[in-house]
Design a protein around this motif. Structure first.
Motif, mmCIF file in Angstrom:
data_model
loop_
_atom_site.group_PDB
_atom_site.id
_atom_site.type_symbol
_atom_site.label_atom_id
_atom_site.label_comp_id
_atom_site.label_asym_id
_atom_site.label_seq_id
_atom_site.Cartn_x
_atom_site.Cartn_y
_atom_site.Cartn_z
ATOM 1 N N GLY A 159 1.764 -4.343 7.236
ATOM 2 C CA GLY A 159 2.898 -3.848 6.765
ATOM 3 C C GLY A 159 3.781 -3.180 7.781
ATOM 4 N N LEU A 160 3.328 -2.309 8.617
ATOM 5 C CA LEU A 160 4.298 -1.662 9.578
ATOM 6 C C LEU A 160 4.690 -2.411 10.678
ATOM 7 C CD1 LEU A 160 2.067 1.846 9.744
ATOM 8 C CD2 LEU A 160 4.807 1.560 9.184
ATOM 9 N N THR B 235 0.923 -1.125 0.071
ATOM 10 C CA THR B 235 0.021 0.065 -0.120
ATOM 11 C C THR B 235 0.695 1.196 0.029
ATOM 12 O OG1 THR B 235 -0.186 0.218 2.553
ATOM 13 C CG2 THR B 235 -1.989 -1.093 1.231
ATOM 14 N N SER B 236 1.915 1.194 0.383
ATOM 15 C CA SER B 236 2.969 2.234 0.447
ATOM 16 C C SER B 236 2.580 3.176 1.738
ATOM 17 C CB SER B 236 3.086 3.373 -0.904
ATOM 18 O OG SER B 236 1.786 4.014 -0.812
ATOM 19 N N ASP C 9 -0.749 9.054 -3.610
ATOM 20 C CA ASP C 9 -1.051 10.587 -3.796
ATOM 21 C C ASP C 9 -0.290 11.548 -2.796
ATOM 22 O OD1 ASP C 9 -2.805 10.102 -5.891
ATOM 23 O OD2 ASP C 9 -4.445 10.640 -4.640
ATOM 24 N N SER C 10 -0.284 11.171 -1.486
ATOM 25 C CA SER C 10 0.581 11.900 -0.461
ATOM 26 C C SER C 10 2.189 11.896 -0.647
ATOM 27 C CB SER C 10 0.428 11.123 0.721
ATOM 28 O OG SER C 10 1.287 11.824 1.966
ATOM 29 N N LEU C 11 2.595 10.616 -1.180
ATOM 30 C CA LEU C 11 4.137 10.624 -1.678
ATOM 31 C C LEU C 11 4.422 11.351 -2.763
ATOM 32 C CD1 LEU C 11 4.823 6.809 -1.271
ATOM 33 C CD2 LEU C 11 6.110 8.604 -0.352
ATOM 34 N N ARG C 12 3.641 11.439 -3.809
ATOM 35 C CA ARG C 12 3.592 12.399 -4.739
ATOM 36 C C ARG C 12 3.965 13.881 -4.601
ATOM 37 N NH1 ARG C 12 3.436 9.691 -9.907
ATOM 38 N NH2 ARG C 12 2.014 7.495 -10.020
ATOM 39 N N LEU D 9 3.843 -1.279 -6.939
ATOM 40 C CA LEU D 9 2.507 -1.836 -6.253
ATOM 41 C C LEU D 9 1.612 -2.870 -6.999
ATOM 42 C CD1 LEU D 9 1.283 1.924 -5.287
ATOM 43 C CD2 LEU D 9 2.267 0.348 -3.781
ATOM 44 N N PRO D 10 0.769 -3.372 -6.362
ATOM 45 C CA PRO D 10 -0.101 -4.388 -6.990
ATOM 46 C C PRO D 10 -0.980 -3.733 -7.765
ATOM 47 C CG PRO D 10 -0.800 -4.174 -4.769
ATOM 48 C CD PRO D 10 0.711 -3.364 -4.698
ATOM 49 N N SER D 11 -1.393 -4.330 -8.952
ATOM 50 C CA SER D 11 -2.424 -3.868 -9.819
ATOM 51 C C SER D 11 -4.027 -3.698 -9.261
ATOM 52 C CB SER D 11 -2.585 -4.913 -11.231
ATOM 53 O OG SER D 11 -3.744 -4.215 -11.807
#
Length: 288
Positions: free
Chosen positions: A250-251, A117-118, A182-185, A148-150
């Motif tokens: 993930g975390l 999920t990033s 979106d946040s990362l970008r 990321l997964p499709s």
């Protein structure tokens, strides 16, 4: 309440993500106590009800243990098993935050990431952006490639225990992924727009692979690798509904840390090289 009607879901997610990030980078170390519900509500500008929902979710995920009258104690953070002998790393192990921080102290930062999920990466990128803004670090170039997964791929998790809840979990996963992507970008784009980092390159590709593991290749010399552990747990939706599901955290995944050294045949060097080659092969395949 007004907050819950107009922005409860958004505020709930904002607070839960921030608390996860603080536990992941040991701002709130293992066995420490979170601030009181009243203090958290005041800090984030939300209602006590929102804070209580966040703490219930973190408890469901195994991050904290909450007891009436005793507060909320941190049970875990991002666990990393490392064989690297660095003075900045204690015998008790390391967490992801310091490793990302060390990477960003270089003039050129390169990250190749494969994840579900990033969410973890977004939390740490926001921390590094703040360090850049206050002048603690000054990287000249940041390059991020992420797999990321499709979105069309039917993933085996998260999986609802009841079939009627399956679309809710699928939609929840897509919303989480899109929000953090979106946040990362935005975070990295703003650093370049504000002329704080001269060169920023962010590329994201979607692969028809189910992520069975999380992978970070950092500055071409370090690798963090760890399989996702599937657990059964309650999942709290933004609506307030709680459902049972099989999910991965993930975390909370345990990562192993590998470092390339002067010996190309050492276990660390071999592992870094093999993971670089795997990522490059998938990345190239998706570009064709």
């Amino acid at each position: 309440m007004r907050e819950e009607r107009e922005g409860g879901g958004r505020e709930f997610r904002r607070v839960s993500e921030e608390l996860r990030a603080r536990m992941a980078d040991s701002t709130y170390p293992q066995s420490s106590f979170l601030p009181s519900q009243r203090d958290l509500a005041k800090e984030f500008g939300v209602s006590r009800d929102t804070v209580q929902r966040v703490l219930r979710e973190l408890s469901n995920e195994g991050w904290i243990q909450s007891r009436r009258g005793s507060g909320s104690r941190v049970l875990k953070n991002q666990r990393i098993q490392s064989s690297a002998a660095k003075a900045t790393r204690s015998r008790r192990g390391v967490t992801l935050g310091p490793l990302i921080s060390e990477a960003f102290e270089q003039e050129e930062v390169t990250l190749d990431v494969y994840t579900l999920t990033s969410e973890s990466l977004d939390a740490h990128m926001r921390l590094q952006a703040e360090r850049i803004r206050v002048g603690i670090i000054q990287p000249r170039r940041i390059s991020l490639r992420m797999l990321l997964p499709s979105t069309s791929l039917p993933l085996p998790y998260p999986r609802a225990k009841e079939d009627q809840h399956a679309p809710l979990l699928r939609d929840r996963l897509h919303v989480i992924t899109e929000r953090h992507t979106d946040s990362l970008r935005g975070v990295l784009r703003d650093l370049q727009t504000e002329k704080l980092v001269p060169s920023v390159d962010v590329q994201i590709r979607h692969t028809p692979l189910t992520p069975a593991f999380k992978l970070y290749v950092i500055n071409e010399v370090e690798v963090l690798f760890g399989p996702y552990e599937v657990i059964e747990r309650p999942v709290l939706l933004d609506s307030g509904e709680e459902i049972r599901a099989l999910d991965v955290l993930g975390l909370g995944a345990t990562l192993t840390h590998h470092v390339r050294d002067d010996d190309p045949n050492s276990p660390g060097s071999v592992f870094v090289t093999s993971m670089q080659a795997w990522f490059a092969s998938v990345w190239t395949l998706l570009s064709e």
